[in-house]
Each structure stands twice: as C-alpha cells, then as structure tokens.
Design an enzyme around this catalytic site. Structure first.
Site, PDB file in Angstrom:
ATOM      1  CG  ASP A  96       2.279  -1.295   9.386  1.00 30.03           C
ATOM      2  OD1 ASP A  96       1.944  -2.314   8.768  1.00 30.03           O
ATOM      3  OD2 ASP A  96       3.435  -0.812   9.328  1.00 30.03           O
ATOM      4  CG  ASP A 137       1.809  -4.755   0.884  1.00 27.58           C
ATOM      5  OD1 ASP A 137       1.137  -3.716   0.764  1.00 27.58           O
ATOM      6  OD2 ASP A 137       2.898  -4.796   1.490  1.00 27.58           O
ATOM      7  CG  HIS A 193       5.025   4.417   1.686  1.00 25.47           C
ATOM      8  ND1 HIS A 193       6.252   3.870   1.956  1.00 25.47           N
ATOM      9  CD2 HIS A 193       4.139   3.401   1.789  1.00 25.47           C
ATOM     10  CE1 HIS A 193       6.111   2.571   2.196  1.00 25.47           C
ATOM     11  NE2 HIS A 193       4.835   2.271   2.100  1.00 25.47           N
ATOM     12  CD  GLU A 204       5.269  -4.196   4.542  1.00 25.93           C
ATOM     13  OE1 GLU A 204       5.878  -4.644   3.573  1.00 25.93           O
ATOM     14  OE2 GLU A 204       4.956  -2.991   4.626  1.00 25.93           O
ATOM     15  CD  GLU A 205       4.294   0.412   4.740  1.00 29.47           C
ATOM     16  OE1 GLU A 205       5.470   0.529   4.352  1.00 29.47           O
ATOM     17  OE2 GLU A 205       3.335   0.243   3.969  1.00 29.47           O
ATOM     18  CG  ASP A 247       1.461   0.162   1.354  1.00 30.07           C
ATOM     19  OD1 ASP A 247       1.318  -0.976   1.828  1.00 30.07           O
ATOM     20  OD2 ASP A 247       2.567   0.738   1.268  1.00 30.07           O
TER      21      ASP A 247
HETATM   22 ZN   LIG Z   1       2.474  -2.377   2.033  1.00 26.39          ZN
END
Ligand SMILES: [Zn+2]
Length: 414
Positions: A85, A202, A384, A179-180, A145
């Site tokens: 994700d 990551d 992000h 994960e986010e 990411d």
């Molecule tokens: Zn990440």
C-alpha cells in the site's frame, strides 16, 4: 534503457494501492489486491511456484534453497518484506513518474511548479549530483514507499533465478497490505512466515539501517454537545465547538512532528471534526522511550479530566490505545541480524547510516512476535508527499544489499 529495478518500480507505481484509515477489514482497500496478483504472477514467472496471495492481501513466497539439505538446515531462514500500500496522506492514483538528471539545481515538479526538490532542503542530495532521480509530476506521491522496496526485492529474486550458481538458503518473501494504516503486521503472523530473521526493505536514504522505532499510541477525544433550534436555544444549546481551544491546548505546538527531530517525542493532533453536537479529535503520541510515552498518555488524560471538571455539562470521553513498540529491545538480543545487514551495506561500497525511525515499521511487530526484523533503506526521500523521489543509484545499491545479505548468511553457516 532502464535497469530492471527501475522498470519494475515504474510498473508497480502505476498501480493505485492507497490504503484507508478507519476500515475494519484487511486489506482496507480492494485495489491492493491488484498489485498483489501481479506480484504472485511475476514470482511464478521467475520459476518459484510456492507463492500465494492470502485473503488478507498478503503475498507470501518461499524461495527454496539451492544447497544440499545438510547445509540448508544450518542456514537460518531469512525473510524480506515490504508493503504494497501507499499512504493515504497524499493522492496515490495516476502517478506520473519522471526520470530526471540531478545537476545540483532545484528540480521543479511539472504540474505543481511551486514544489521543488532541492539541495537546501535535502543536503543528502549532494551524493547524487549527475545521477538520475525518479520524481513525481507534483500532483501525487511517488510510491517509493514502499514500491521501491518491492522492486528491489523482486529484482534480487529475478537475479537469483537467472544465476543459479549463486547459492542461497531458504528465503521467504512477504509483501503486506495496509502498513501505512498500521495494520501490515496484522495481516500475517510470524509463525505463518516461518523465518528466523526478517529484513524490512522500507527505509529511507541510501546506506540506512534502522533498528529503533517509536513506541506508539493513538487516541481520540470526544466531546458531546447538545443541539436545538437556535431560535429556542436560550439556556439549552450546548455547543461542543467552544471546547476546541482547550482540547487543542493539550497538544503543545513545540512538541509536534514538525518541531521535533531525532529522538524527541511528539504529540500530533491529526484530525478535528467539530459541530454543535459533537467534537471529535483524533491524535497520536510518539516516543522512543516506553516509559516516557506513559507520561504523554497521562498528560492527555489528566488534561481531559481538568477540562471535564470545568465543563460538567459536556460529557468528554478519551480513549488511548498503544500500538507498536520500539524494536531495539528485541534486536539487541540478536546481534547477528543487524551485524550481517551492516556488513552487507558495506560490501555494497556504502557507509552504514544508522538512524532511528520516527515512525513505525512492520518489522517492529514482527520482532516482538519472534522474528527480529531491522529495516533497511529503499533509497527514497520525502515519503507520503508529492515531493517524494528516489535516486536510481540508491535503488540499485539496495538490490545489491539484499543479495549481499543472502550471500553472507550462506558464508557464515556453510
Ligand atoms: Zn513504508
């Protein structure tokens, strides 16, 4: 002609996989299955048939050892994981990546010209003058990411499949959803993975290894008001909005994500929804020190208690839940897992940069469940955000580091 890791990366970022907060099921968004399915097909096409996509959207694969049984049994099974994700904090659909050469001058993002990638903001870019960067058009995040992590792991696998003279033990590959939104490690258990050690791919900048992450808590404060027609409100209406300044005052602006760094803790009011009827504030607390996190939790609870006693007419509720913990306490017990990773980074001609993660990682949960899992760089920056980018040489180095880890375990145990 792009290198394989770049080709893979560009393909993966074209698939929209944004996860969503506040959804009870895993994966939080069905679109994450689209990348999961593609990855299963790709792993199969590399000749590895033991791979599946679970109901929760996890891709899990076993790469069988190509060494004799008696040696295979001695080599710890290692797992490489990254996440499918991308963060809901920035748009993740219709990503239009661009490859540009970094000359040292600021790079303006073509569809959002007030945004730029520049060396003043990111001094580390001095390492990449005359290198190619993959950037966005300024309207979405890039998805490095963690699709960079996926591309790097997949490229390492592809290399193993094409070079059977490279000997390796049993390797597990895990790509998690969500994960986010803090649920990556909820999607699969360490016992299902069946590896002794894990490596999350990551992390951030080239050369980085992360063995410490925040202890985390999240919560909400809900203030109930009472709404009636304003024409007959006298003595009756209770407007919960009037308590907003006092509630917000519990979150010191000088201890916020934007005003803290390194090992400093923070308070982060994330989202406020307020009407006459009800005011709801969502927040998170982060701290490397577990006991000091308790102090922060008490600060909020005690603060709410005081506001409540001042305003008995407005029922106030505060709920705080702890989530992930700093994995350092576990990793310290298994020095080998970190030592090998550092050596693998050095063997790729990089300086090891050890940095605390000002966030969480699936590896933290995995570590506490019994699979010590440090976090290794992907090479990306500005995660992000619409300014997210990744230097191509950093991705290529990450592939080497993965292959070096595999090699070092064989050397040590055979
Ligand atoms: Zn990440």
């Amino acid at each position: 002609m792009n290198s394989e890791v770049v080709e893979r990366f560009l393909k993966y970022v074209s698939i929209h996989t944004t996860s969503q907060e506040g959804i009870d099921k895993i994966p939080s968004t069905d679109r994450q299955f689209n990348l999961g399915k593609l990855l299963v097909d790709e792993i199969k096409s590399l000749g590895y048939s033991d791979v599946k996509l679970t109901e929760k959207g996890v891709v899990i694969a076993t790469i069988p050892s190509n060494l004799p049984d008696e040696i295979t049994q001695k080599i710890p099974i290692i797992c490489f994981n990254s996440h499918i994700d991308t963060s809901p904090a920035a748009p993740g659909e219709n990503v239009h990546p661009r490859i540009v050469k970094f000359t040292g001058e600021p790079i303006y993002l073509e569809n959002n010209l007030e945004l730029s990638i520049n060396i003043e903001e990111i001094p580390d870019l001095s390492r990449f003058i005359n290198s190619e960067l993959i950037i966005t058009d300024g309207t979405t995040l890039l998805g490095a990411d963690d699709k960079a992590g996926i591309a790097e792991i997949m490229t390492a696998l592809s290399f193993l499949s094409k070079n059977s003279e490279i000997k390796h033990g049993t390797i597990k590959i895990v790509f998690t959803p969500d994960e986010e939104v803090g649920k990556g490690a909820d999607s699969i258990s360490v016992s299902e993975i069946g590896a002794k050690y894990g490596y999350t791919i990551d992390g951030g900048r080239m050369g980085g290894i992360e063995i410490e992450n925040f202890n985390a808590a999240s919560g909400k404060i809900v203030v109930k008001g009472y709404n009636v027609h304003p024409g007959s409100a006298f003595g009756k209406m209770k407007n919960s909005m009037h308590l907003v300044p006092e509630i917000l005052s519990l979150f010191p602006p000088d201890q916020a994500p934007e005003t803290t760094k390194d090992y400093e803790p923070y308070y982060y009011p994330i989202h406020l929804q307020s009407s006459t009827d009800e005011t709801k504030l969502m927040f998170i607390l982060r701290n490397f020190d577990e006991q000091d996190l308790e102090r922060q939790i008490n600060h909020i609870k005690e603060g709410v208690r005081k506001i409540q006693s001042k305003h008995p007419d407005f029922p106030i509720e505060v709920k705080i839940k702890k989530s992930y913990r700093n994995m350092k306490v576990i990793l310290d017990q298994y020095p080998e897992v970190v030592q090998i990773a550092k050596k693998a980074i050095q063997l790729a001609d990089l300086e090891v940069i050890e940095e605390p993660i000002r966030g969480g990682t699936d590896g933290a949960r995995f570590s506490f469940e019994g699979m010590p899992t440090p976090n290794i760089f992907t090479g990306g920056y500005n995660f992000h955000s619409k300014k997210e980018f990744i230097p191509i040489p950093a991705m290529e180095k990450a592939v080497q580091v993965i292959l070096n880890i595999i090699k070092l375990f064989v050397e040590k145990y055979s």
